[in-house]
Design a protein around this motif. Structure first.
Motif, short mmCIF file in Angstrom:
data_model
loop_
_atom_site.label_atom_id
_atom_site.label_comp_id
_atom_site.label_asym_id
_atom_site.label_seq_id
_atom_site.Cartn_x
_atom_site.Cartn_y
_atom_site.Cartn_z
N SER A 75 26.63 53.25 9.75
CA SER A 75 27.65 54.53 9.72
C SER A 75 28.31 54.61 8.48
O SER A 75 28.52 53.86 7.64
CB SER A 75 28.93 54.24 11.07
N SER A 76 28.84 55.93 8.28
CA SER A 76 29.28 56.16 7.07
C SER A 76 30.70 55.68 6.86
O SER A 76 31.37 55.52 7.80
CB SER A 76 29.37 57.92 6.93
N PRO A 77 31.18 55.69 5.77
CA PRO A 77 32.52 54.81 5.30
C PRO A 77 33.73 56.02 6.03
O PRO A 77 34.60 55.50 6.55
CB PRO A 77 32.64 54.64 3.91
N GLU A 78 33.32 57.18 5.95
CA GLU A 78 34.30 58.06 6.35
C GLU A 78 34.42 58.05 7.78
O GLU A 78 35.48 58.17 8.53
CB GLU A 78 33.71 59.74 6.01
N ALA A 79 33.16 57.75 8.63
CA ALA A 79 33.21 57.73 10.18
C ALA A 79 34.04 56.46 10.63
O ALA A 79 34.90 56.42 11.49
CB ALA A 79 32.06 57.54 10.63
N ILE A 80 33.81 55.48 9.92
CA ILE A 80 34.64 54.05 10.13
C ILE A 80 36.10 54.16 9.74
O ILE A 80 36.97 53.75 10.77
CB ILE A 80 34.05 53.08 9.33
N LYS A 81 36.43 54.93 8.70
CA LYS A 81 37.64 54.92 8.45
C LYS A 81 38.43 55.95 9.46
O LYS A 81 39.73 55.39 9.76
CB LYS A 81 37.86 55.85 7.02
N ASP A 82 37.96 57.07 9.89
CA ASP A 82 38.28 57.96 10.92
C ASP A 82 38.67 57.23 12.30
O ASP A 82 39.82 57.41 13.00
CB ASP A 82 37.44 59.11 11.20
N THR A 83 37.83 56.27 12.47
CA THR A 83 37.86 55.65 13.86
C THR A 83 38.85 54.36 13.97
O THR A 83 39.44 54.11 14.75
CB THR A 83 36.59 55.18 14.30
N LEU A 84 38.80 53.58 12.65
CA LEU A 84 39.23 52.25 12.86
C LEU A 84 40.34 52.08 11.71
O LEU A 84 41.05 51.02 11.69
CB LEU A 84 38.16 51.04 12.73
N GLN A 85 40.61 52.99 10.80
CA GLN A 85 41.32 52.87 9.54
C GLN A 85 41.16 51.58 8.89
O GLN A 85 41.94 50.81 8.50
CB GLN A 85 42.83 52.95 9.99
N MET A 86 39.81 51.40 8.44
CA MET A 86 39.57 50.33 7.48
C MET A 86 38.17 50.55 6.85
O MET A 86 37.59 51.58 7.15
CB MET A 86 39.13 49.17 8.40
N SER A 87 37.85 50.08 5.65
CA SER A 87 36.79 50.25 4.84
C SER A 87 35.44 49.67 5.57
O SER A 87 35.59 48.76 6.49
CB SER A 87 36.95 49.58 3.44
N LYS A 88 34.23 50.39 5.16
CA LYS A 88 33.13 49.73 5.62
C LYS A 88 32.98 48.22 5.40
O LYS A 88 32.50 47.65 6.27
CB LYS A 88 31.90 50.66 5.06
N LYS A 89 33.44 47.88 4.20
CA LYS A 89 33.19 46.19 3.94
C LYS A 89 33.80 45.51 4.72
O LYS A 89 33.29 44.58 5.37
CB LYS A 89 33.80 46.31 2.40
N PHE B 84 34.92 46.38 7.88
CA PHE B 84 34.15 46.35 9.05
C PHE B 84 33.04 45.78 9.39
O PHE B 84 32.98 45.23 10.34
CB PHE B 84 33.95 47.97 9.37
N LYS B 85 32.35 45.62 8.35
CA LYS B 85 31.05 44.83 8.49
C LYS B 85 31.62 43.29 8.64
O LYS B 85 30.77 42.44 9.40
CB LYS B 85 30.18 45.00 7.25
N LYS B 86 32.39 42.77 7.84
CA LYS B 86 32.99 41.51 8.06
C LYS B 86 33.51 41.23 9.34
O LYS B 86 32.97 40.08 9.87
CB LYS B 86 34.02 41.02 6.95
N ALA B 87 34.28 42.06 9.87
CA ALA B 87 34.80 41.87 11.11
C ALA B 87 33.83 41.92 12.13
O ALA B 87 33.91 40.98 13.29
CB ALA B 87 35.91 43.16 11.35
N ILE B 88 32.70 42.79 12.20
CA ILE B 88 31.93 42.75 13.33
C ILE B 88 30.86 41.57 13.24
O ILE B 88 30.34 40.99 14.28
CB ILE B 88 31.06 43.88 13.44
N GLY B 89 30.74 41.02 12.00
CA GLY B 89 29.97 39.71 11.75
C GLY B 89 30.79 38.56 12.51
O GLY B 89 30.24 37.90 13.23
N THR B 90 32.15 38.55 12.22
CA THR B 90 32.83 37.73 13.06
C THR B 90 32.91 37.64 14.51
O THR B 90 32.38 36.61 15.25
CB THR B 90 34.35 37.75 12.63
N LEU B 91 32.86 38.97 14.94
CA LEU B 91 33.01 39.17 16.49
C LEU B 91 31.49 38.75 16.89
O LEU B 91 31.32 38.11 18.10
CB LEU B 91 33.05 40.36 16.74
N TYR B 92 30.43 38.97 16.25
CA TYR B 92 29.11 38.81 16.64
C TYR B 92 28.61 37.17 16.95
O TYR B 92 28.29 36.72 17.81
CB TYR B 92 28.20 39.56 15.90
#
Length: 276
Positions: free
Chosen positions: A237-251, A253-261
């Motif tokens: 997903s684009s950094p803009e889409a991630i920012k609009d949805t979750l108010q965080m950077s793509k970097k 976001f990827k760390k966080a979903i890695g932890t949850l996975y």
């Protein structure tokens, strides 16, 4: 000692036709006008009052609490501009004066301005200044890297937003670290991300490095729960889409979903994230 511009805890000494006189532990007295006197009170009862100078430059007490006290910063509205300067609404009957010499930009009636309140040694009265940087000093820092700090949004720059740090220092939040709307005067928490040469403070609104994983993971989990267990976001997903949805950077976001996975709390599919 009764202190101008501060909240003082004083005792009721005696009544007068104009109000009640309050006294401190050094026998200093100040008048609390009738309009602020409680309907029921007792002599020697303690009251918390704010002390400032009235129109005749005499100390006076009030039970009204101002929007700003001495050595503080606040966003105030300009009520009027005269030949002498601007008068700001700080929540009291007598307005707070800001002379022209203390205006970073010429103030206009109805405008909102971030100001600092201080005691003018020449006139011995409380005044405001919108030249806020002159009340900040980074020569001797009282903060360290990764420390949580209190922030007040000061003014934008070409590379980000300047912020007042712990009411003492000036810091900068870079544009790529801002994921929500910020307005002058906003008060929020932040982290000292880095101290650069010259004691320049880089500030982030999130936590730094791996400290940032858990809060962002919690944010993703909450978003999944609010959206029936699915988010239409992936690592592509684009950094803009991630920012609009979750108010965080793509970097982050990827760390966080890695932890949850890894914790087997989510499932990652080509169309998005699923809550397990």
């Amino acid at each position: 000692m009764i202190k101008l511009g501060e909240i003082n805890t004083l005792e009721i000494l005696r009544e007068s036709e104009h109000g009640v006189y309050l006294i401190d532990d050094e026998d200093n007295q100040v008048l609390l006008p009738n309009r602020y006197v409680p309907e029921e009170f007792k002599i020697w009862e303690k009251l918390d009052v704010f002390v400032y100078l009235d129109n005749e430059q005499r100390p006076v007490a009030t039970t009204d609490m101002p929007y700003i006290k001495i050595n503080e910063f606040a966003l105030l509205r300009c009520n009027q501009v005269t030949d002498y300067g601007a008068f700001l609404d700080w929540g009291l009957v007598k307005e707070l004066f800001c002379p022209f010499s203390e205006q970073a930009f010429k103030m206009k009636q109805g405008g909102w301005y971030l100001v600092h309140c201080y005691l003018d040694e020449k006139t011995d009265r409380l005044v405001a200044s919108s030249k806020t940087n002159r009340f900040l000093d980074n020569n001797e820092l009282t903060v360290s890297e990764f420390e949580e700090v209190d922030l007040i949004v000061s003014h934008p720059s070409d590379i980000g937003v300047n912020v007042i740090v712990n009411k003492k220092h000036i810091g900068l939040i870079y544009k790529d670290s801002i994921f929500k709307d910020l307005s002058v005067g906003d008060k929020l928490k932040g982290i000292v991300k880095k101290i650069r040469p010259g004691n320049k403070l880089d500030i982030t609104l999130g936590q730094v490095g791996y400290r940032n994983i858990e809060p962002n993971a919690d944010r993703i989990m909450k978003a999944l729960q609010d959206d029936n267990g699915f988010l239409n976001l992936t690592d592509k997903s684009s950094p803009e889409a991630i920012k609009d949805t979750l108010q965080m950077s793509k970097k982050n976001f990827k760390k966080a979903i890695g932890t949850l996975y890894k914790k087997r709390l989510i499932e990652l599919k080509s169309d998005g994230i699923y809550l397990l």
